[in-house]
Write a protein that holds these residues in place. Structure first.
Motif, PDB file in Angstrom:
ATOM      1  N   LYS A  39       0.851  -1.190   0.000  1.00  0.00           N
ATOM      2  CA  LYS A  39       0.000   0.000   0.000  1.00  0.00           C
ATOM      3  C   LYS A  39       0.888   1.241   0.000  1.00  0.00           C
ATOM      4  CE  LYS A  39      -3.944  -1.974   2.516  1.00  0.00           C
ATOM      5  NZ  LYS A  39      -3.335  -3.233   2.999  1.00  0.00           N
TER       6      LYS A  39
ATOM      7  N   HIS B 162       0.528   5.507  -0.444  1.00  0.00           N
ATOM      8  CA  HIS B 162      -0.307   6.695  -0.588  1.00  0.00           C
ATOM      9  C   HIS B 162       0.566   7.862  -1.020  1.00  0.00           C
ATOM     10  CE1 HIS B 162      -3.001   4.271   1.970  1.00  0.00           C
ATOM     11  NE2 HIS B 162      -3.981   5.037   1.523  1.00  0.00           N
TER      12      HIS B 162
ATOM     13  N   TYR C  42      -3.840   9.849  -3.670  1.00  0.00           N
ATOM     14  CA  TYR C  42      -3.958   8.680  -4.541  1.00  0.00           C
ATOM     15  C   TYR C  42      -3.351   7.487  -3.816  1.00  0.00           C
ATOM     16  CZ  TYR C  42      -5.701  11.263  -8.529  1.00  0.00           C
ATOM     17  OH  TYR C  42      -6.501  12.010  -9.371  1.00  0.00           O
ATOM     18  N   ARG C  43      -3.964   6.308  -4.031  1.00  0.00           N
ATOM     19  CA  ARG C  43      -3.533   5.101  -3.325  1.00  0.00           C
ATOM     20  C   ARG C  43      -3.239   3.987  -4.316  1.00  0.00           C
ATOM     21  NH1 ARG C  43      -8.007   2.139   0.024  1.00  0.00           N
ATOM     22  NH2 ARG C  43      -8.384   1.253  -2.051  1.00  0.00           N
TER      23      ARG C  43
ATOM     24  N   TRP D 118      -2.947   3.140  -9.574  1.00  0.00           N
ATOM     25  CA  TRP D 118      -3.336   4.157  -8.595  1.00  0.00           C
ATOM     26  C   TRP D 118      -4.802   4.532  -8.758  1.00  0.00           C
ATOM     27  CZ3 TRP D 118       0.447   5.886  -5.171  1.00  0.00           C
ATOM     28  CH2 TRP D 118       1.762   5.530  -5.490  1.00  0.00           C
TER      29      TRP D 118
ATOM     30  N   ARG E 126      -8.340   8.725  -3.750  1.00  0.00           N
ATOM     31  CA  ARG E 126      -9.002   8.376  -2.492  1.00  0.00           C
ATOM     32  C   ARG E 126      -9.154   9.641  -1.650  1.00  0.00           C
ATOM     33  NH1 ARG E 126     -10.782   4.978  -4.780  1.00  0.00           N
ATOM     34  NH2 ARG E 126     -10.754   2.715  -4.456  1.00  0.00           N
TER      35      ARG E 126
ATOM     36  N   ASN F 105      -7.447   3.297   5.193  1.00  0.00           N
ATOM     37  CA  ASN F 105      -6.531   3.474   4.065  1.00  0.00           C
ATOM     38  C   ASN F 105      -7.028   4.461   3.024  1.00  0.00           C
ATOM     39  OD1 ASN F 105      -4.104   1.726   4.401  1.00  0.00           O
ATOM     40  ND2 ASN F 105      -5.647   0.111   4.616  1.00  0.00           N
ATOM     41  N   GLY F 106      -7.791   5.458   3.457  1.00  0.00           N
ATOM     42  CA  GLY F 106      -8.204   6.512   2.547  1.00  0.00           C
ATOM     43  C   GLY F 106      -9.563   6.312   1.909  1.00  0.00           C
TER      44      GLY F 106
END
Length: 387
Positions: free
Chosen positions: A169, A171, A180-181, A189, A192, A239-240
Motif C-alpha cells: 500500500k 499513498h 492517490y492510493r 493508482w 481516495r 486506508n483513505g
C-alpha cells in the motif's frame, strides 16, 4: 577542527531558499550549526537514511543555473556526491523536464536501498540504490487524471509519500490533485479523497482535485492516516476510503504541516495558520498543536516560542526524530528553527536569521563520525525551560 557525532547524537538538516545548514547535538538542547552547503541553491527536500552503517543525507538541490538533482553525503556533510547525468531524469517520450524535487522518502529497513521521491511536474520516482538513481513510476505518470492535476500556490507538487510496512500500500498526496492510493506497490493508482473538501471548486466534493497539503501515517494503527488540507484537518481509518474531520479544537483548520509519532498510536502534530488569505499564525502567536487521541482533542504547545511571529511554516519545514521522548522540529519562513526534546512541550531556538526555511529533517545518529567541517555558530539553550 571537525565536529564529532557521538553515540546517540542528533543531526538536524535545514534546507532553505539559499542553501543547506546542518545542526548537531548530544542532548537536543545545545546545537552546533555548520554551513551553508550548496550556497544560493534552493533545498526543498531532504531525506536522512539511517538504515545503513553510516547515515546518508540526501538533498533535493535546485540551482537556477544547473537545474535540480539529488546529492548525497555519507559523512554528515563533509563531502557530497552528485550523479554526473542527474539522479532524476525524465525518459524520452515523456516530453517533460524535472523542475523541483519536493520529497525524498527512505523506505523501511525491510527494503534497504529503496528511496522514493516526489517531484514537479507531479510525478513519483523510486530508487533501489540508496537515492543515487531514480526510475519514473509510470503507473502514476500515465494516470488518466494527470492532465487535470493543477499547481498549488508554490507549484505542482507530489509532496507526500507514505508506504505501509508490507510495501504493497502506497499513498501519495499532491497539490493539486488530492490523495492517490496504490494497492500493488505503485503499479496502479486510484484517487481516495472521499470526505476531503475542495470548497474552491464547483463541486466541493470531487473524486480528485483537492489541495491536500500534507499526509502522514499513524505508525501503530494499520490503515490510519492524517491529512492537513487547504482548509481542513482529516483522519482516515480505512486506508483513505473515507476521511473524517478532526479540526475541532484547533484555532484554524488551515496549515501545511502534518507530523505523526514514530511509534505511538494516535499522536500527531500540526501548526495552524489563520487562513489562506493571511497565512500567519492565528493572532500572530506561533504554536504547535498535538493530539494524543487521533484528533479527538488538541493541546496547544508554545513554551519557548516567540510571543509574536508572522511567518508561516511550510509543509516540509517540520519533522520528528525517533528518540524517546520524540523530538519535534520546525523552521519558519523568517529563518528561525526550533527544536523540542519533549514532544513539543518546550522548544529551544536552534538557528535564526537563516534564509526562508523550506525543509527540515532530523535523525538519531549512532557511532562516531567526524564531519571535517568546523562549526560556524552555536545555539545556546534558552534559560528557564524544563528539561
Amino acid at each position: 577542527m571537525g565536529i564529532m557525532a557521538t553515540a546517540e547524537s542528533y543531526v538536524l538538516a535545514i534546507g532553505t531558499k539559499k542553501g543547506l545548514w546542518l545542526a548537531r547535538s548530544t542532548d537536543r538542547k545545545e546545537w552546533s550549526l555548520s554551513g551553508p552547503h550548496f550556497l544560493m541553491s534552493e533545498i526543498p527536500s531532504i531525506g536522512i537514511d539511517t538504515r545503513g552503517d553510516n547515515p546518508r543525507i540526501m538533498v533535493g538541490v535546485r540551482s537556477e543555473h544547473w537545474g535540480p538533482t539529488v546529492a548525497h553525503s555519507d559523512d554528515l556533510g563533509a563531502t557530497w556526491t552528485e550523479p554526473e547525468q542527474g539522479a532524476i531524469k525524465f525518459p524520452e517520450g515523456t516530453e517533460a523536464a524535472l523542475e523541483r524535487i519536493w520529497q525524498i522518502y527512505p523506505d523501511s529497513a525491510a527494503r534497504p536501498g529503496v528511496v522514493w521521491a516526489g517531484c514537479e511536474p507531479i510525478s513519483v520516482w523510486k530508487s533501489t540504490d540508496g537515492g543515487e538513481h531514480f526510475e519514473l513510476n509510470r503507473g502514476l505518470w500515465d494516470h488518466p487524471h494527470r492532465s487535470e492535476w493543477g499547481a498549488g500556490y508554490g507549484g505542482a507538487a507530489a509532496h507526500s509519500i507514505v508506504v505501509n510496512p508490507s510495501g504493497e500500500k502506497v499513498h501519495v498526496a499532491m497539490s493539486t490533485g488530492g490523495v492517490y492510493r496504490s494497492l500493488d506497490g505503485g503499479a496502479s493508482w486510484e484517487a481516495r479523497n472521499k470526505g476531503i473538501s475542495a470548497y474552491f471548486m464547483p463541486d466541493p466534493n470531487p473524486e480528485f482535485g483537492q489541495c491536500v497539503h500534507k499526509i502522514a501515517a499513524d505508525a501503530a494503527v494499520e490503515g490510519r492516516l492524517y491529512a492537513q488540507n487547504h482548509h481542513g484537518v482529516y483522519r482516515t481509518d480505512d486506508n483513505g476510503e473515507n476521511w473524517i474531520s478532526i479540526a475541532d479544537g484547533l484555532p484554524a483548520d488551515f496549515g501545511f504541516v502534518m507530523l505523526t509519532h514514530p511509534r505511538r498510536e494516535g499522536t500527531a502534530w500540526v501548526i495552524p495558520i489563520k487562513a489562506d488569505s493571511e497565512r500567519i499564525p492565528p493572532d500572530g502567536r506561533l504554536a504547535v498543536h498535538r493530539t494524543d487521541d487521533a484528533g479527538e482533542s488538541w493541546k496547544r504547545l508554545d513554551v519557548g516560542l516567540p510571543d509574536h511571529e508572522y511567518n508561516a511554516v511550510l509543509r516540509d519545514a517540520a519533522a520528528v526524530d525517533t528518540a524517546e521522548p520524540t523530538g519535534v522540529y520546525f523552521g519558519t519562513r523568517g529563518g528561525s528553527v526550533y527544536a523540542s526534546a519533549d514532544e513539543g512541550e518546550s522548544f529551544v531556538e536552534v538557528a535564526s536569521h537563516l534564509p526562508d526555511v523550506l525543509c527540515v529533517r532530523a535523525a538519531v545518529v549512532s557511532g562516531v563520525v567526524s564531519t571535517g567541517v568546523a562549526a560556524e555558530s552555536s545555539a545556546a539553550v534558552a534559560s528557564g525551560l524544563p528539561a
